[in-house]
Write a protein that holds these residues in place. Structure first.
Motif, PDB file in Angstrom:
ATOM      1  N   ASP B 117      29.210   1.557  21.504  1.00  0.00           N
ATOM      2  CA  ASP B 117      30.353   1.597  22.418  1.00  0.00           C
ATOM      3  C   ASP B 117      31.030   2.953  22.252  1.00  0.00           C
ATOM      4  N   SER B 118      31.052   3.727  23.318  1.00  0.00           N
ATOM      5  CA  SER B 118      31.509   5.109  23.164  1.00  0.00           C
ATOM      6  C   SER B 118      32.874   5.370  23.795  1.00  0.00           C
ATOM      7  N   GLU B 119      33.469   4.362  24.408  1.00  0.00           N
ATOM      8  CA  GLU B 119      34.699   4.595  25.170  1.00  0.00           C
ATOM      9  C   GLU B 119      35.823   5.158  24.295  1.00  0.00           C
ATOM     10  N   ALA B 120      36.135   4.425  23.189  1.00  0.00           N
ATOM     11  CA  ALA B 120      37.226   4.866  22.307  1.00  0.00           C
ATOM     12  C   ALA B 120      36.889   6.206  21.666  1.00  0.00           C
ATOM     13  N   LEU B 121      35.616   6.362  21.332  1.00  0.00           N
ATOM     14  CA  LEU B 121      35.156   7.596  20.703  1.00  0.00           C
ATOM     15  C   LEU B 121      35.363   8.789  21.633  1.00  0.00           C
ATOM     16  N   LEU B 122      34.974   8.622  22.901  1.00  0.00           N
ATOM     17  CA  LEU B 122      35.118   9.715  23.867  1.00  0.00           C
ATOM     18  C   LEU B 122      36.581  10.041  24.105  1.00  0.00           C
ATOM     19  N   ALA B 123      37.420   9.003  24.144  1.00  0.00           N
ATOM     20  CA  ALA B 123      38.852   9.235  24.356  1.00  0.00           C
ATOM     21  C   ALA B 123      39.415  10.048  23.192  1.00  0.00           C
ATOM     22  N   SER B 124      39.006   9.670  21.972  1.00  0.00           N
ATOM     23  CA  SER B 124      39.500  10.361  20.782  1.00  0.00           C
ATOM     24  C   SER B 124      39.017  11.811  20.753  1.00  0.00           C
ATOM     25  N   MET B 125      37.722  12.007  21.055  1.00  0.00           N
ATOM     26  CA  MET B 125      37.180  13.371  21.060  1.00  0.00           C
ATOM     27  C   MET B 125      37.826  14.203  22.163  1.00  0.00           C
ATOM     28  N   GLY B 126      38.054  13.566  23.303  1.00  0.00           N
ATOM     29  CA  GLY B 126      38.680  14.266  24.418  1.00  0.00           C
ATOM     30  C   GLY B 126      40.091  14.728  24.094  1.00  0.00           C
TER      31      GLY B 126
END
Lengths: 418, 418
Positions: B117-126
């Motif tokens: 699941d990459s949603e939270a990860l992408l938000a954090s990296m973004g």
């Protein structure tokens, strides 16, 4: 059949042979017909090793990441104990803090438990599976790892016991119970069959380091019966039920158990306090607040306070105690505020000891304090300060006289065993 | 600006000073304007220590509990790297396998990643936060910890890169790239700018231990561009973009990058195979199945197979290779079935080496194999067995001649550098 939570500390979990021994103790409880959950600490030394890595990484480390690192120690021992139990033929599985979960607030590195989901746990225990739960760890509402602060595993065990409505929470330690005083000081100290939560709190907070204070408060609040017993019992010994340690119970339960109890339950000595005296403070409203307000704001826990009778010029001396670990900060804070407070000199002395006599029996008996003062005076021990609570009288004395004072009082209150 | 996944192995994470060095390398990538996620292994030696505890607990340990224990090593390093990054002023946080989560099947101790699941990860990296992710670990559908098998962190890194659609997955190792052959054997070995996934698979599976084979397969399947580079670059060196290691790419990308590529990409030597010969087997249908069926059932990976031309009496010899680590099991299995298979003698030899020449270029060129045979024959090196694939020719030779054969072939195919 009973439902029992067992807790083992770091010394008991330090290495393969010791964990195997713990597994055998746990197995015996299950063989006696009980439902069992076990709460474990990290191997002795492991948490220190991990904390050290954190400090090296960043002296001002992020407590959320600190929790990720240090919670791993208990994860390791819980998995290993489950394996050791399986090797003995028991059904067992680990339940990590985030798996149950053990809900906490988000005060990372010193979190408080808010609740434990016990449904899956109870189902597993009911099916004959031994639940192995890492102590010390929990989960925030936003899914991050927390730890409860050093020694938090006792608190985890009591919280699990409350959640599963256990009949008993057995805390295995390197002592075999709670004594009338430290047996290293008084050879005739006796092991107590029972103490009340409040007595245990007073004994713990003044230096009987058997149980973490927080775990006792939680047990009192939740009505969890806690037993302190030794993890170094013989492998072939019968199940723990028959070799009891000390049971910590409510006042009500105690009355039923032990009608003929001594007036005084135990005597504790604490060398971790330092005495601070501020001389020639103006004896006016607000002076004392100017001293203790800043200390409270800095989270420094002031214990005893004595304000001497005002002298001629409307001046007075104020003496109080703080933990030795906070002495330097206390001195710095008060030095900064010398003009605001308006004192003449600040004196500090860390060579003091606090001696406390504790017992629920003293509620209904006068004369406990005067027995103490007389016994100490007879041996020429000078009292520097006094505080009392409903079930405790404490005095501050010279540190060098600690052992003498404990022995004198142990005899004076008739606590000496055979 | 690119999105980059970086992966550091156990040697790079072994202790405070090395993790600090990794933090600086990561910080440089962020400073170059990239979004960054980092996948880390446990400290070198830590997984072995934990595995050993598991074996001591129970030789037939429960792989589910094994995973709980060994996954802790990566948890520690991910928390520590986040702290080190914060100490450098970066925003960073750890994302444990169960927090993302990294979904796997329930094959404990050798689980396969099913999705991330990459949603939270992408938000954090973004939001400019560096994501630190423990390699090697995942979560089953019923919420239990898994691990991917030894060396699984490379696979974790590629899977994360696929999930966040990274422009590149940089695998930092203790070598600075993929070479035409082992530079310890051939001083004139050259670092390759590019290899294709398939070449890398052949090179890895025959002994170039730079990347885990599984991670290369996954990268090929998901189209993740993987770069192998050294974690021991100078602290003051520029960002990794300017000191490339070896890029692993698809056939199509390679054509655009490197039109004038050599016919042969690299030469690998593998001493981990053993040769087994069964003599005088009846040359009838089913004989070979009787040998290899039981080995397959026992999960023993048979590589080369040679069946000699039948002799006079309708008998034949069968020779094959297995990993040395499976030789004892292979011998026991075939000994048990001696009558069923009907062979005369079993001969085993672990003093052999497999030498492979690899290159996508050989698809369109004849004569690669004959160059190999002639070059080896000219130096008197005897070939005991041969296998070929579309992009590889392998021969089995005497182990003592390994280095000589590699040098001879490196020259024969014109791979020697300056």
């Amino acid at each position: 059949m009973a439902r029992i939570v067992m807790k083992f500390g770091g010394t008991s979990m330090a290495g393969t042979e010791r964990i195997r021994r713990v597994a055998r103790i746990v197995q015996r409880q299950q063989a006696a017909g009980h439902e069992v959950a076990v709460v474990v600490s990290a191997m002795a030394g492991e948490t220190d090793r991990l904390v050290n890595f954190c400090r090296e990484a960043n002296p001002l480390y992020d407590p959320a990441e600190y929790d990720v690192v240090v919670a791993s120690g208990e994860q390791v021992t819980s998995g290993l104990l489950a394996m050791h139990l399986q090797a003995l033929g028991c059904k067992a599985r680990s339940w990590l803090g985030w798996q149950l979960p053990i809900h906490t607030d988000d005060a990372h590195s010193k979190a408080r438990i808010e609740g434990i989901d016990s449904e899956a746990l109870l189902a597993s225990m009911g099916a004959g599976e031994i639940a192995v739960i890492p102590g010390f760890q929990g989960l925030t509402a936003d899914n991050r790892v927390t730890t409860l602060g050093r020694g938090g595993s006792d608190t985890s065990a009591v919280a699990v016991a409350a959640a599963v409505k256990a009949d008993r929470c057995d805390i295995y330690t390197d002592v075999d119970g709670v004594y009338t005083t430290d047996p290293r000081i008084v050879a005739k100290a006796r092991k107590l069959k029972n103490v009340t939560y409040e007595e245990m709190l007073e004994l713990a907070s003044v230096g009987s380091k058997v149980l973490q204070t927080r775990s006792v408060s939680l047990a009192m609040k939740e009505g969890v019966r806690v037993q302190v017993l030794s993890s170094f019992i013989d492998d072939d010994a019968p199940a723990a039920d028959t070799i009891p340690g000390t049971m910590i119970v409510s006042d009500e339960e105690l009355e039923g158990l032990d009608m003929e109890r001594q007036l005084i339950t135990g005597i504790a000595a604490d060398k971790n306090e330092a005495k601070v005296t501020l001389t020639r403070i103006a004896d006016r409203p607000g002076a004392v607040a100017a001293i203790f307000g800043p200390l409270a704001a800095a989270n420094i826990n002031v214990d005893m306070i004595i304000q001497n009778i005002a002298k001629d010029k409307g001046e007075t001396d104020v003496t109080f105690t703080v933990p030795i670990s906070d002495l330097a900060r206390t001195q710095a804070l008060l030095e900064e505020r010398k003009d605001t407070i308006g004192y003449y000199r600040m004196l500090a002395n860390s060579k003091v000891a606090k001696i406390s006599v504790v017992g629920v029996g003293m509620r209904s008996h006068a004369g406990v304090a005067s027995t103490m003062f007389r016994a100490l005076a007879d041996r020429g021990i000078n009292i520097q300060a006094i505080t009392t609570s409903e079930i405790k009288v404490s005095v501050l004395i010279d540190e060098d006289e600690t052992e003498l004072a404990v022995r004198v009082l142990h005899t004076a209150y008739g606590l000496d065993g055979e």
